[in-house]
Structure formats: structure tokens, C-alpha cells
Design an enzyme around this catalytic site. Structure first.
Site, PDB file in Angstrom:
ATOM      1  N   HIS A 176       7.997  -6.184  -0.675  1.00 50.79           N
ATOM      2  CA  HIS A 176       6.877  -6.037  -1.601  1.00 50.79           C
ATOM      3  C   HIS A 176       5.719  -5.282  -0.928  1.00 50.79           C
ATOM      4  O   HIS A 176       5.144  -4.354  -1.497  1.00 50.79           O
ATOM      5  CB  HIS A 176       6.435  -7.437  -2.053  1.00 50.79           C
ATOM      6  CG  HIS A 176       5.380  -7.418  -3.121  1.00 50.79           C
ATOM      7  ND1 HIS A 176       4.715  -8.555  -3.518  1.00 50.79           N
ATOM      8  CD2 HIS A 176       4.864  -6.422  -3.865  1.00 50.79           C
ATOM      9  CE1 HIS A 176       3.842  -8.256  -4.464  1.00 50.79           C
ATOM     10  NE2 HIS A 176       3.909  -6.966  -4.688  1.00 50.79           N
ATOM     11  N   GLU A 222       6.720  -1.751  -0.581  1.00 54.55           N
ATOM     12  CA  GLU A 222       6.581  -1.042  -1.870  1.00 54.55           C
ATOM     13  C   GLU A 222       5.146  -0.551  -2.055  1.00 54.55           C
ATOM     14  O   GLU A 222       4.905   0.575  -2.494  1.00 54.55           O
ATOM     15  CB  GLU A 222       6.998  -1.989  -3.012  1.00 54.55           C
ATOM     16  CG  GLU A 222       6.758  -1.449  -4.421  1.00 54.55           C
ATOM     17  CD  GLU A 222       6.072  -2.462  -5.320  1.00 54.55           C
ATOM     18  OE1 GLU A 222       5.013  -2.117  -5.885  1.00 54.55           O
ATOM     19  OE2 GLU A 222       6.581  -3.592  -5.452  1.00 54.55           O
ATOM     20  N   HIS A 223       4.176  -1.389  -1.712  1.00 55.20           N
ATOM     21  CA  HIS A 223       2.764  -0.976  -1.813  1.00 55.20           C
ATOM     22  C   HIS A 223       2.439   0.115  -0.789  1.00 55.20           C
ATOM     23  O   HIS A 223       1.736   1.072  -1.093  1.00 55.20           O
ATOM     24  CB  HIS A 223       1.851  -2.173  -1.545  1.00 55.20           C
ATOM     25  CG  HIS A 223       1.664  -3.080  -2.724  1.00 55.20           C
ATOM     26  ND1 HIS A 223       0.444  -3.331  -3.289  1.00 55.20           N
ATOM     27  CD2 HIS A 223       2.560  -3.814  -3.445  1.00 55.20           C
ATOM     28  CE1 HIS A 223       0.578  -4.180  -4.300  1.00 55.20           C
ATOM     29  NE2 HIS A 223       1.864  -4.493  -4.405  1.00 55.20           N
ATOM     30  N   GLU A 227      -2.466 -11.023  -4.436  1.00 55.64           N
ATOM     31  CA  GLU A 227      -1.598 -10.920  -5.613  1.00 55.64           C
ATOM     32  C   GLU A 227      -0.653 -12.121  -5.678  1.00 55.64           C
ATOM     33  O   GLU A 227      -0.462 -12.737  -6.723  1.00 55.64           O
ATOM     34  CB  GLU A 227      -0.780  -9.621  -5.559  1.00 55.64           C
ATOM     35  CG  GLU A 227       0.182  -9.476  -6.729  1.00 55.64           C
ATOM     36  CD  GLU A 227       1.181  -8.338  -6.556  1.00 55.64           C
ATOM     37  OE1 GLU A 227       2.128  -8.285  -7.357  1.00 55.64           O
ATOM     38  OE2 GLU A 227       1.029  -7.518  -5.641  1.00 55.64           O
TER      39      GLU A 227
END
Length: 998
Positions: free
Chosen positions: A59, A62-63, A160
Site C-alpha cells: 500500500h 502504491e502511494h 488513512e
């Protein structure tokens, strides 16, 4: 072709496409192209990503890959491309076992630009340490400019995931997957467990990229009407030709089957909005099924799951929902094919702890009943009819839907082309049923009755849950801090300043490709609509290529409805198609809807006038669709609802109320920013006030109070009163979208429907204090008229509301009263919102503040809104909103910034419209093609002076009429400030109960 070899070419007539399967010769990268006559072209690349810990490495990666690459080294090219393209979709997703990067656009040059940026991002990212700190996690002084301020955890993904896990449904689903598949990648949190994220190092992130983001581990997908050859050439030249084949070894092994069932228990935070504090438990039984790459078996199990759980005729609905043991099915229910081996889950949420054994017994007993009795033929036909409708219905993001649909199976080397051939599976399914009438019962016996890989997971609220989470975070923080020397702390402070400096610098984005404003079409295509009448009721016809489906809508005015009934309208809308009607009870009605239609729904509508801030239309919208052969049946179903709805089943209403209240309570943590903006704007316009009543926190609290009532008789009594006002042909206008051949048939059936319900045409007097109602003939091309409600004496009012919620993050909204759609300043405010978001607020709220998102936007109701999402800050974010206005007024932006904001606005304005929705803006809002064209020309004409002017006149302190709202955890700063109205969700229960007693 261009380094690829074509392996297979298959026509898929069901979906009007040709599938072409290829392999890249050197690297082995797999490629699928879906050629279809659709200008909304899509590209997606996905990698199998199989983390073995919960640090969130896929994750955070991905950012981070989207923060700059070799060819495009500027910071954040991904967000910058949002304003340099006309994309219809741009994003990236981290699933449990793959990471996907899709985009779509209708412009060929834009496609090449975005493809170049995406390929470079995933294959050649910079992966700078500074980007890892910003996007993943870092230790930093609370105030980065003050070395003496305490050290805290910061980072976009860190915040998040704290926000994501404040959603109990998400938390439960995560635990369920981790515990059902405990032996490999599914046992960890791919998105990142907030307390484990600080264990990830920058080195580990780079290593994960090197092993997973390689063409040999990639699957590329393109869709649309652009030529495949050009895609292949660009993909090979810019990326794949620079790699050699490797063996990534990312395969996910099968989960070893258990020899006996298991039970587990987890805790969560209590839900302040739950209707009953003593019934907040969840229990669910999950079964491990077969491998998802067996396409037909997966299709069968998915159908079987729907037969077992979907709608009031399903055995599990009857056994679990109707006895009202819980408020709704558990958050994970039915078939889940997102992991290598599928699972099926069934259970309840909103139940009492004491009922756990009872629920388990019901689940096992229901499985026995299904094995014994099977399913009615009519229910199976209804389900296959639903599949037929889904294949014919054209959505605007069809390419994205396909990419998502094939992603999981393809990820584990299933055949994506076989997945697209849905008709083959349907034929095979029918054949299997013919050959063995007990085909489905045998599957139930095998996968459920005889299956020892079964997990029973219960979850209960713990009043100290959030405190424990906070203490655990504090403990990890202190461990990190105690290991630091003075020079480490000095280093952290200096790195914090460097990051702040980098975030504050204006970025040179000149390396990125960009469309120009001149690339945008100067005019819009006209959508012809034809006005007529059906038995005296205004009817708009829009002829479209709908693949044989007919789409029907009817707008029913609320103008005669007494004020005291307004709060009940959303409940009325959600239950009116689910209570039964005519000679049918609710089960028979649901069955007929599934057999004969693509769904029937009723929804509230608050439509601000496009010319006047204090006028709006209020109503409910009836929507349904069907195949041409079912037109008489669809209108018969609506006729029964109008003429003889059933309002006598108190037990059925109780079930629907509980489900509705639970759904609203669950939705807050996902859409908190929308609730905050709605609350912030509710005293600024009359439409805003009604929107809060229908869709805001007022409605959530109201439904909670209704769900708490021991006797629903008073509610049942209000429904016929509302029906009398709403389902009245005198207050209606209709619209039909269909092919030219179907239009006359549709009109004939609509006319007979209108004659059938003519008994409802009694006229009702308005009971509307302080409201002047005046029919406004908004003449559009077609001459339709809409009755608007005017509030000539409305006084907008400034209010700051803080709603305390059990979340570890905030949702912040500020709304400012400006101008309606047709005003000349509206276009300037649209451009201003996009520019302020991209050039200032994104940096302040996300990059510096660590929120997952934030920005500003111009709304159709004439409210300019600022917002933030999953935000660790609250008051600081409000100050960022003010700074954003000052930044505009200081005129530090360039012509390039304005042009990019225009591109961003146009990508929304020109987003594709499905055939089923063409002509809807004029039908619902009275916004004609001519008005859209005028708005378009104003957007092109927006200048620097216009932006400075509207910022000063509408958004400056002293000039603005605004409302502010925050949903978030306890906040001492706000509590000490008397200018805030503080509402505590925890108090709602007592308030609600005292109101019932009263």
C-alpha cells in the site's frame, strides 16, 4: 507485434467486444486487449503483490511509486496529471494480493500521455526516502518548526489506515480474512495495520519493489476503440524492452485445509449511532471454497450464494434477518472471490451476545433445509434474468468494471477470456441443472455441510477499545523515541524541516506531458429529447442505443407534503418498493421485480434552481428498467405500488428500519466529509436545509430514534399520508430512454399505467407555512415545466458545529454561499476550486497535514465547499482553508495553473454519460444543452482577474456567508471555544428515548 505474440483472439458477442490475449516475448508479461466500440479507453497494469507482514508495504509502495519517476522526477506526477489531462478515471488500488494502476480517457493524445506517466511510475520510480516519510510513516515533531514540540507519528497511509480501521465493518472483514487463511499472505493486512506500519523501513520498501514490480510479474490490460498496435509499441519501447525475464516466485499457495472447524473472537469500538447499546455484536460463519480460477465452479458458487442470501425469498434472509435477532447481515456476507480460493460467509451484526449459539444453530439448520428442499425454479430464473440485464446495461466505466472483474482470477493465472464469456457459463449451468436436479443441493452438501475448513468469528464492542489502541500506539512511539540519541532527535528535526521545505516549494512540472485547453472540444454534442404527454402527464423521450433495455423515471413533487412528514420521506423511499402491494406480499413482489425488471427504486431529490439561490425543487424519483418484453409487467408493478401498497406489516417494517438505520450508521466513517459539508451548508440555502433533513446527520439520528422505538405503529400511520401526497399523477413528470423501435411501445404501456392510477388525481392543498410556492415554467428546448419552491425571506445563517464521533481521525467541512449554476461567476468559482485544491490545499492538507485527502469544490447548489477526509487535524485544517483563500488573493498562481485547473474541470464536465442517463440533466435539473454550452464558454473565458475577483467577493473574511462542521474525536480546543455548537453522538441514545416517551 512490437515484441508481443498473439496467443488467442476471441469474439465475445455478449459484451460486444473482441478479446485478444498476448504475451511479451522477452519478459513473459501477460497482456489482454478488449477491443470495443467505446471511446472511453482504459489502461491498467497490475502486479501480484504478496506481503508477508502487516507493515502495509504494498500500500505504501502504491502511494510512493506515484511520487516521481526517472522520466518524470517532479514530486507527485500522479496528482499533477489530474490537472494536465482529460482523464475520466485515474487511481491505484491495493488489494490483498495484487496492486492495480488503472486510468481511462476519451482523448487519444491524453491516453499516450497518461500511459507514459503510468509506465514510468510503476517500472522506474524514484522511491525517494522523503516520499516514503510523507506517504508511509515518519517520526516528526508535532510542530515541525519547533524542535521542543513532542515527537509523533505522521504519514498519509498511517492516517488513512487509522481512519479505515475506525470502520467496524472494515475491521471485521480484515480479521475474518486473516483468520480464515492463516498460512500465507492473506494472514496479514496488505493495507497496513496502523501499529505495524512503523516497523517498515525505506530499504524494505525498495526491496519489495525490486521483487514484485517487474514485467514478469505483470498483467497489462487495455480496452476501448483505440488501435492495439499503438499501445503495444509504446509499452514495449518505454518499459518492457528494458527488462529481461525473471521468476518472481509470487505465487500464492493453496491454504491447507483444516481437519476441524475453528472459533475466534475479536473486539472493536462501540458504535455511538447503534440503535441499541446492548446489541452491537457480530457473528459470522465462513467457509473456504474452491479455487477461483475454475471459472464455471466460481460462477456456480456465486449464483448459489445469491440464492442463499439475496432478497427476502432467500433462506438465510428468512432464517436470520426476519426473526430480528440482528439488525442486518454481517459486513462480510455471501461469496467472496477476491482471494485465490473463494469463501462464503453468513452471519449477523447488531445482535446481542447471548444470541450467539442461537445464530450458529440457525445457520447449520438452514444449510440442512437447503440440502433437503433446494430452490424454486422461479428464483433461479430471476437470478439468470438479472445476469442478462447486467450484460445488456451499458455503464460509462465499462472498461474499469472489466478490469476489476477479471483482476483476481487472472492474478492467479486463471483465463480472463473465459471469465468474459458469461453466456457459456449460463448455458453450462442450465445443462448441469437439467442433468442433475439436485446439482445445487449437492454443492451445498459438499462446500458447507461436509466442509471442515469453517471459521466462526465473533466481534463485540469494548468500551476501552480506542483507549487501548491509543495506549498501544503511545507505547510503540515511546519505544521508538527511547532508542533515539540526541543527535538522532536533531536529525529528525532537520529532516522534518527539509520535508516541510520540499512540500512548500513550487514544483517544476514542466517535464510532464500535458494537454492544452485548445485540445478541448469547443462545443458539446447535443442530446435530442422529445416532449409529449402520457394521459396528460408530461413525458420526455430520449432515443438511445440501450441494447434492448427500457429505462423509466418519474419525478413526483413533494410540494403538497406537510412539513412534519419531511423527515420520514427517506424512510418512505427505502421501504415503499419492499412492503408488498396489490395481491402480492413482499416476498412475491421481490420475486416479480427480479424476474421482470432490472430493479425498482425510489429516492429523495433536492434540486437547487439553476437561476436562483433560494429556490429549489423537492421530490422523489422513481427509477426502473426492464427488457422490452417485460414492459407490461414493470408498469403493473408500479401500478400496484401506486394503487394498493401494503402498510399493514409491522414486522416487515421493523426489519427494514433496522437494516436502514444500521446501514446509515455504518456509512459515516466512509463518507464523513460529505456529512461534514452537508452539515456546514444546511443553514446557507433552503435547499441545503432540506438536504440535511434527507441525507445529513439529522437523518442518521432520526433513523436511529425510529429503530429504538418499541412500537412502530405511529411510523406505519405516516406512510399512507406521505404516499397520498407523493404518488399522485397530478404532481408527476416522466422520462423514458429506449431505442427508437421501443419508444412507442413504452409510451403505450406508460399511458395505460397512468389511466390505471388516475384515481390518485385528487388535488391536495399545500400545508406550507412561510413558503411561497410559484410554478416556474423553466422552458427548455422541449417545453417541460418544473414547479419550484421559493423562499423569498430566507436568511442564511452562520454556524459552527462539532459532532463528536468515536473516530481517531477528523472529517472537516466548510461551506460558503455563492451563486447558482447560471450565474456568470459560477464558472470562475469552479476553476478556482480546482486550482486551489491542486496548487495549495493538497500540499497543506495531505502532504504537510497527513490527511488522506482534502480540497475545495463548487457545488451545484451554489455552495463553495472546503473539505478534508481522514484527517489527523481539525482546527489547523480550517486555518489551511483560510490560507488557501489568501494564497489566491496574493496572486501567486500562473496562467499554466489556471489552464490546468480548466482541464481538470472539463474532465468532469465532459465525463461520459451512459445511454440510460442521456437527457437526465434537463429532466431533473432543467439544465438544457444551451445552458451547458454557455457554462462551457464561460469556463474557457475564465481569466486571472475573474479568479481574484470571485475570491475577494465570495470567500474573503467579512464578505463570506459560511458554515463550518467537524466530525471527529473529542477536541478540547473546540469545547473551550463558545462559538462552536458541540453535539455528542454518545448522547443521542438518551435524547432519542426521552423523545419517544414524550
Amino acid at each position: 507485434m512490437h515484441g508481443f505474440t498473439v496467443k488467442e483472439v476471441v469474439a465475445v458477442p455478449d459484451l460486444f467486444l473482441t478479446a485478444i490475449k498476448l504475451t511479451h516475448d522477452t519478459t513473459g508479461a501477460q497482456y489482454l486487449h478488449a477491443a470495443r466500440d467505446d471511446p472511453n479507453n482504459l489502461f491498467s497494469v497490475q502486479f501480484r503483490t504478496t506481503p508477508m507482514d502487516s507493515t502495509g508495504v504494498p500500500h505504501i509502495l502504491e502511494h510512493t511509486v506515484l511520487c516521481g519517476s526517472q522520466k518524470y522526477p517532479c514530486r507527485d506526477p500522479f496528482f499533477k496529471m489530474l490537472n494536465r489531462s482529460l482523464s475520466t478515471f485515474m487511481n491505484a488500488f491495493t488489494a490483498s494480493d495484487y496492486t492495480m494502476y488503472p486510468f481511462s480517457t476519451q482523448n487519444a493524445k491524453d491516453f499516450q500521455n497518461l500511459l507514459s506517466v503510468y509506465l514510468d511510475a510503476v517500472f522506474f520510480p524514484c522511491l525517494r526516502e522523503q516520499d516514503f516519510w510523507q506517504e508511509g510513516w515518519r517520526l516528526e515533531n508535532e510542530d515541525p518548526t519547533d524542535a521542543s514540540s513532542p515527537l509523533v507519528f505522521k504519514g498519509v497511509v498511517f492516517n488513512e489506515m487509522k481512519g479505515a480501521f475506525s470502520d467496524n465493518e472494515r475491521l471485521y472483514a480484515q480479521h475474518l480474512q486473516n483468520k480464515l487463511y492463516p498460512d500465507h499472505t492473506y494472514s496479514v493486512v496488505s493495507g497496513g495495520e496502523p501499529l505495524a506500519i512503523p516497523n517498515l523501513s525505506w530499504e524494505q520498501l525498495k526491496q519489495f519493489h525490486a521483487t514484485h514490480y517487474h514485467p514478469s510479474n505483470a498483467r497489462l490490460f487495455t480496452y476501448g476503440d483505440l488501435p492495439l498496435e499503438q499501445h503495444l509499441k509504446q509499452i514495449d519501447q518505454e518499459a518492457l524492452s528494458k527488462f529481461q525475464r525473471i521468476h518472481p516466485n509470487t505465487q500464492v499457495p493453496s491454504q491447507p485445509h483444516w481437519t476441524s472447524p475453528r472459533e475466534e473472537h475479536v473486539t472493536c469500538s462501540p458504535d455511538a449511532m447503534a440503535p441499541d447499546a446492548t446489541r452491537q455484536n457480530t457473528l459470522c460463519v465462513s467457509y473456504l471454497l474452491g479455487d477461483i480460477t475454475d471459472t464455471f465452479e466460481a460462477f456456480t458458487l456465486s449464483l448459489l450464494s445469491s440464492l442463499m442470501t439475496s432478497g427476502p425469498n432467500a433462506p438465510f434472509y428468512k432464517a436470520l434477518i426476519e426473526p430480528k435477532i440482528g439488525t442486518d447481515f454481517s459486513s462480510v456476507v455471501g461469496y467472496d472471490g477476491s482471494t485465490k480460493e473463494a469463501s462464503f460467509s453468513i452471519g449477523l451484526q447488531g445482535m446481542a451476545e447471548d444470541d450467539a449459539e442461537k445464530v450458529k444453530n440457525i445457520i447449520h439448520r438452514t444449510i440442512d433445509d437447503i440440502i433437503e428442499t433446494g430452490f424454486e425454479d422461479e428464483r433461479i430464473e430471476a437470478l439468470l434474468h438479472k445476469i442478462e440485464i447486467q450484460m445488456k446495461h451499458q455503464s460509462t466505466n465499462f472498461g474499469l468494471s472489466l478490469a476489476s472483474y477479471i483482476a483476481s482470477s487472472w492474478n492467479h493465472d486463471g483465463d480472463p477470456v473465459e471469465l468474459l464469456q458469461i453466456s457459456n457459463s449460463v448455458l453450462k449451468f442450465r445443462q448441469a441443472l437439467r442433468e442433475n436436479p439436485r446439482f445445487l443441493q449437492d454443492k451445498v452438501q459438499h462446500y458447507f455441510k461436509d466442509n471442515t475448513h469453517r471459521l466462526t468469528l465473533s466481534m463485540s464492542p469494548d468500551d476501552t477499545y480506542l483507549d487501548k489502541q491509543a495506549s498501544a500506539e503511545e507505547r510503540i512511539l515511546q519505544e521508538k523515541i527511547s532508542a533515539l540519541s540526541d543527535s538522532d532527535k536533531k536529525d529528525i528535526y532537520e529532516k522534518g524541516l527539509q520535508l516541510l521545505d520540499a512540500q512548500s516549494k513550487t514544483q517544476d512540472a514542466s517535464c510532464l506531458p500535458a494537454l492544452k485547453v485548445s485540445d478541448i472540444a469547443p462545443t458539446i454534442p447535443i442530446t435530442p429529447v422529445h416532449m409529449t404527454k402520457a394521459d396528460g402527464v408530461p413525458l420526455q423521450l430520449c432515443e438511445q442505443p440501450t441494447n434492448g433495455l427500457v429505462y423509466f423515471r418519474a419525478m413526483c413533487s413533494l410540494n403538497t407534503l406537510p412539513e412534519d412528514l419531511k423527515l420520514y420521506v427517506p424512510l418512505f423511499c427505502s421501504v415503499i418498493t419492499k412492503l408488498g402491494s396489490g395481491s402480492m406480499d413482499y416476498r412475491q413482489q421481490a420475486q416479480q421485480m427480479e424476474l421482470r425488471t432490472g430493479g425498482m427504486s425510489v429516492s429523495t431529490q433536492v434540486i437547487p434552481d439553476c437561476t436562483h439561490m433560494d429556490m429549489f425543487e423537492q421530490g422523489v424519483l422513481l427509477s426502473s428498467s426492464c427488457l422490452e418484453r417485460n414492459l407490461p409487467h414493470m408498469f403493473q408493478l408500479w401500478g400496484d405500488i401506486f394503487n394498493s401498497p401494503r402498510f399493514d406489516d409491522r414486522e416487515r417494517l421493523r426489519v427494514l428500519v433496522m437494516m436502514s438505520a444500521q446501514e446509515l450508521a455504518n456509512g459515516i466513517s466512509d463518507s464523513g466529509h460529505v456529512y461534514a459539508m452537508t452539515q456546514a451548508g444546511h443553514l446557507l440555502t433552503p435547499a441545503g436545509e432540506l438536504l440535511e433533513t434527507f441525507d445529513g446527520m439529522d437523518q442518521v439520528k432520526f433513523m436511529k430514534r425510529i429503530a429504538e422505538m418499541s412500537d412502530l405503529t405511529p411510523v406505519l400511520r405516516t406512510l399512507p399520508r406521505i404516499k397520498k401526497h407523493l404518488l399522485n399523477p397530478k404532481n408527476m413528470r416522466c422520462a423514458i430512454n429506449a431505442t427508437p423501435q421501443q419508444t412507442s411501445k413504452s409510451v403505450a404501456h406508460l399511458e395505460s399505467f397512468m389511466k390505471d392510477v388516475a384515481g390518485n388525481k385528487k388535488h391536495f392543498k399545500a400545508v406550507r407555512p412561510n413558503v411561497v410556492e410559484r410554478p416556474l415554467d423553466v422552458r427548455n428546448v422541449s417545453g417541460a415545466s418544473r414547479t419550484l419552491v421559493a423562499h423569498p425571506n430566507f436568511q442564511p445563517c452562520h454556524m459552527k458545529t462539532f459532532i463528536q464521533m468515536p473516530f481517531p481521525v477528523n472529517f472537516v467541512g466548510e461551506s460558503v454561499r455563492t451563486v447558482p449554476y447560471s450565474h456568470e461567476d459560477y464558472a470562475s468559482l469552479c476553476v478556482l476550486g480546482r486550482m486551489m485544491t491542486a496548487k495549495f490545499l493538497h500540499g497543506e492538507i495531505r502532504e504537510k497535514g497527513g490527511a488522506y485527502g482534502g480540497g475545495a469544490r463548487m457545488g451545484g447548489g451554489g455552495l463553495f465547499s472546503f473539505y478534508s477526509y481522514r484527517d489527523p487535524n481539525s482546527v489547523q485544517t480550517l486555518s489551511a482553508f483560510s490560507k488557501g483563500v489568501n494564497w489566491v488573493k496574493s496572486a501567486k498562481f500562473t496562467q499554466q495553473d489556471i489552464d490546468e485547473a480548466k482541464l481538470s474541470v472539463f474532465s468532469a464536465v465532459d465525463s461520459p454519460v451512459a445511454p440510460s442517463s442521456k437527457g437526465m440533466s434537463v429532466f431533473l435539473s432543467g439544465i438544457t444543452d444551451e445552458m451547458k454550452q454557455r457554462h462551457r464558454e464561460r469556463l474557457f473565458d475564465v481569466t486571472r482577474e475573474n479568479l481574484l475577483d470571485v475570491a475577494e467577493r465570495y470567500l474573503s473574511v467579512g464578505n463570506k456567508t459560511c458554515g463550518v462542521s467537524i466530525l471527529g474525536p473529542e477536541n478540547d480546543v473546540i469545547k473551550r471555544d463558545p462559538s462552536w455548537v458541540v453535539q455528542q453522538a454518545e448522547k443521542n441514545r438518551q435524547e432519542g428515548q426521552s423523545q419517544h416517551q414524550a
